[in-house]
Design an enzyme around this catalytic site. Structure first.
Site, PDB file in Angstrom:
ATOM      1  N   LYS A 175       0.822  -1.219   0.000  1.00  0.00           N
ATOM      2  CA  LYS A 175       0.000   0.000   0.000  1.00  0.00           C
ATOM      3  C   LYS A 175       0.853   1.265   0.000  1.00  0.00           C
ATOM      4  O   LYS A 175       0.460   2.289  -0.548  1.00  0.00           O
ATOM      5  CB  LYS A 175      -0.928   0.009   1.217  1.00  0.00           C
ATOM      6  CG  LYS A 175      -1.929  -1.148   1.256  1.00  0.00           C
ATOM      7  CD  LYS A 175      -3.089  -0.948   0.309  1.00  0.00           C
ATOM      8  CE  LYS A 175      -4.076  -2.108   0.354  1.00  0.00           C
ATOM      9  NZ  LYS A 175      -5.135  -2.000  -0.652  1.00  0.00           N
ATOM     10  N   GLU A 231      -9.717   5.827   3.188  1.00  0.00           N
ATOM     11  CA  GLU A 231     -10.507   4.764   3.798  1.00  0.00           C
ATOM     12  C   GLU A 231      -9.550   3.601   4.063  1.00  0.00           C
ATOM     13  O   GLU A 231      -8.518   3.494   3.411  1.00  0.00           O
ATOM     14  CB  GLU A 231     -11.611   4.298   2.847  1.00  0.00           C
ATOM     15  CG  GLU A 231     -11.158   3.301   1.765  1.00  0.00           C
ATOM     16  CD  GLU A 231     -10.124   3.842   0.778  1.00  0.00           C
ATOM     17  OE1 GLU A 231     -10.171   5.043   0.488  1.00  0.00           O
ATOM     18  OE2 GLU A 231      -9.265   3.068   0.317  1.00  0.00           O
ATOM     19  N   SER A 237       1.803  -9.701  -0.518  1.00  0.00           N
ATOM     20  CA  SER A 237       1.443  -8.282  -0.486  1.00  0.00           C
ATOM     21  C   SER A 237       1.715  -7.593   0.846  1.00  0.00           C
ATOM     22  O   SER A 237       1.870  -6.375   0.887  1.00  0.00           O
ATOM     23  CB  SER A 237      -0.035  -8.124  -0.860  1.00  0.00           C
ATOM     24  OG  SER A 237      -0.842  -8.907   0.005  1.00  0.00           O
TER      25      SER A 237
HETATM   26  C1  LIG Z   1      -1.556  -6.853   2.883  1.00  0.00           C
HETATM   27  C2  LIG Z   1      -2.714  -6.607   1.966  1.00  0.00           C
HETATM   28  N1  LIG Z   1      -2.800  -7.322   0.838  1.00  0.00           N
HETATM   29  C3  LIG Z   1      -3.830  -7.147  -0.025  1.00  0.00           C
HETATM   30  C4  LIG Z   1      -4.845  -6.248   0.241  1.00  0.00           C
HETATM   31  C5  LIG Z   1      -5.973  -6.139  -0.737  1.00  0.00           C
HETATM   32  O1  LIG Z   1      -5.956  -4.948  -1.455  1.00  0.00           O
HETATM   33  P1  LIG Z   1      -5.596  -4.910  -2.995  1.00  0.00           P
HETATM   34  O2  LIG Z   1      -6.459  -5.914  -3.666  1.00  0.00           O
HETATM   35  O3  LIG Z   1      -5.905  -3.503  -3.385  1.00  0.00           O
HETATM   36  O4  LIG Z   1      -4.148  -5.227  -3.141  1.00  0.00           O
HETATM   37  C6  LIG Z   1      -4.795  -5.483   1.423  1.00  0.00           C
HETATM   38  C7  LIG Z   1      -5.846  -4.495   1.726  1.00  0.00           C
HETATM   39  O5  LIG Z   1      -5.926  -3.929   2.759  1.00  0.00           O
HETATM   40  C8  LIG Z   1      -3.695  -5.667   2.305  1.00  0.00           C
HETATM   41  O6  LIG Z   1      -3.603  -4.977   3.447  1.00  0.00           O
END
Ligand SMILES: Cc1ncc(COP(=O)(O)O)c(C=O)c1O
Length: 392
Positions: free
Chosen positions: A88, A110, A377
């Protein structure tokens, strides 16, 4: 309304917003386009990505998982090692720089899992911007560590008790604030969702994940990976890593949604698998809705995937067939979470564990010469309250 081609991905996207936001979106689009041709903006962003965010993040060969799963090599793109613990931050630093460029002094955002709120709060602290983050009551309870982090970083966290108290309601409140205070306020959206130009902006700032992965994999293996897997909430980490490989037909791309308790009982967050085209938060995309077109209730253990819509580019990639979207039930994600902790010494975010669980499913049917890259992620410190430390 006349259709403006560049607002769309295939038939999805667009700008379905109140009149008061139209000039703000035009202004944002102009600033974003100018920033992309401005070498000093690019240099500042690169400098911050390197020295503040900690990029490039490593591409790690998970040797123990590879051995245990008995097939393809498993590589992890370590976005969990980025500053504040998730991908993020890439987008927040970029958008906070855009806010400065536009002369805005106040930022609203948000958050679901709290990672986007934390990243926004950090970027605002660093760049001297006032920060207000909207978060649902339910998410505040299950992601407490991030609420505390946002407070320490100087952000005001506003609790949203409407509806289920999750990301959808928090997003609606952030938009409401933005509409009211649009002159001095910038809205940092946290995923590749929302009205044009947000999905393009977020994709651009997250595309660094894909560019790095491509270069790193080429350097290690002298070829491209066979398969890339990423979890999909709104879709920002997935589009970030996929973007560098969309033209390479030899690379399979899979997005993983939360199948929650089960697809049959309706307790899930699988917008691309079970949704229908509809409008949510300013864009036409796949949306979970009932037979009357009302937004459906979502259910998943993972706060970051708990959203009834998805970015419009993913909706188009689903329809074109370039990306395959699958679901993984919560219990399989929790098992993958535990496995990564024990086998590799990495505590993953629950969101990322959905991608990992799918990689586990397919690895065994691939050969030892093949490789899967999983976009890890984020890290899982925030999730320690949701996953018991012992098997139940
Ligand atoms: C660690 C992590 N991975 C994935 C996501 C999912 O979001 P996005 O699909 O935008 O990557 C989030 C959302 O808060 C997150 O905190």
């Amino acid at each position: 309304m006349q259709r403006v081609e560049k607002w769309y991905f295939g038939r999805f996207g667009g700008r379905f917003v109140p009149e008061t936001l139209v000039s703000a979106l035009d202004e944002l689009e102009a600033a974003f386009e100018a920033s992309q041709n401005d070498t000093s903006f690019g240099a500042e962003l690169d400098y911050l990505l390197k020295t503040y965010v900690g990029r490039p993040t490593p591409l790690y060969l998970a040797r123990n998982l590879t051995a245990d799963w008995g097939g393809a090599k498993i590589y992890l793109k370590r976005e969990d090692l980025a500053h504040t613990g998730a991908h993020k931050i890439n987008n927040c630093v970029g958008q906070a720089l855009l806010a400065k460029r536009l002369g805005k002094t106040r930022v609203v955002a948000e958050t679901g899992a709290g990672q986007h709120g934390t990243a926004t709060a950090a970027a605002c602290a660093m760049l001297g911007l006032e920060c207000v983050v909207y978060m649902g009551t339910h998410d505040m309870a299950r992601q407490q560590p991030n609420v505390q982090r946002m407070h320490h970083l100087g952000a005001e966290v506003r609790e949203v008790s409407a509806g289920l108290g999750t990301l959808k309601e928090a997003t609606s409140e952030a938009i409401r604030d933005w509409v009211t205070n649009v002159r001095g306020t910038y809205y940092v959206i946290g995923s590749a969702v929302g009205p044009h130009p947000y999905p393009k902006i977020v994709r651009t700032f997250q595309s660094v994940i894909g560019r790095e992965t491509r270069a790193q994999f080429l350097e290690i293996e002298s070829r491209l990976p066979d398969h890339i897997v990423a979890c999909v909430g709104g879709g920002s980490n997935a589009i970030g890593i996929f973007s560098a490989f969309l033209e390479d037909s030899s690379v399979r791309l899979t997005g993983v949604e939360s199948g929650g308790e089960s697809l049959d009982c309706g307790k899930h967050a699988a917008s691309l698998t079970k949704g229908r085209p509809g409008i949510l938060h300013g864009a036409l995309t796949y949306v979970l809705q009932d037979e009357h077109g009302q937004i459906d209730i979502t259910h998943t253990i993972s706060a970051g995937l708990d959203y009834p819509g998805v970015g419009p580019e993913h909706a188009a990639l689903r329809d074109s067939g370039r990306v395959r979207y699958v679901t993984v039930p919560d219990r399989a994600a929790v098992a993958a979470f535990r496995e990564l902790c024990r086998k590799e010494g990495i505590i993953p975010a629950l969101e990322s564990s959905f991608a990992l669980a799918h990689a586990r499913e397919i690895a065994g049917s691939m050969s030892g010469e093949q490789a899967i890259v999983v976009n890890l992620s984020g890290r899982g410190d925030k999730d320690l309250g949701s996953v018991p430390s012992h098997e139940d």
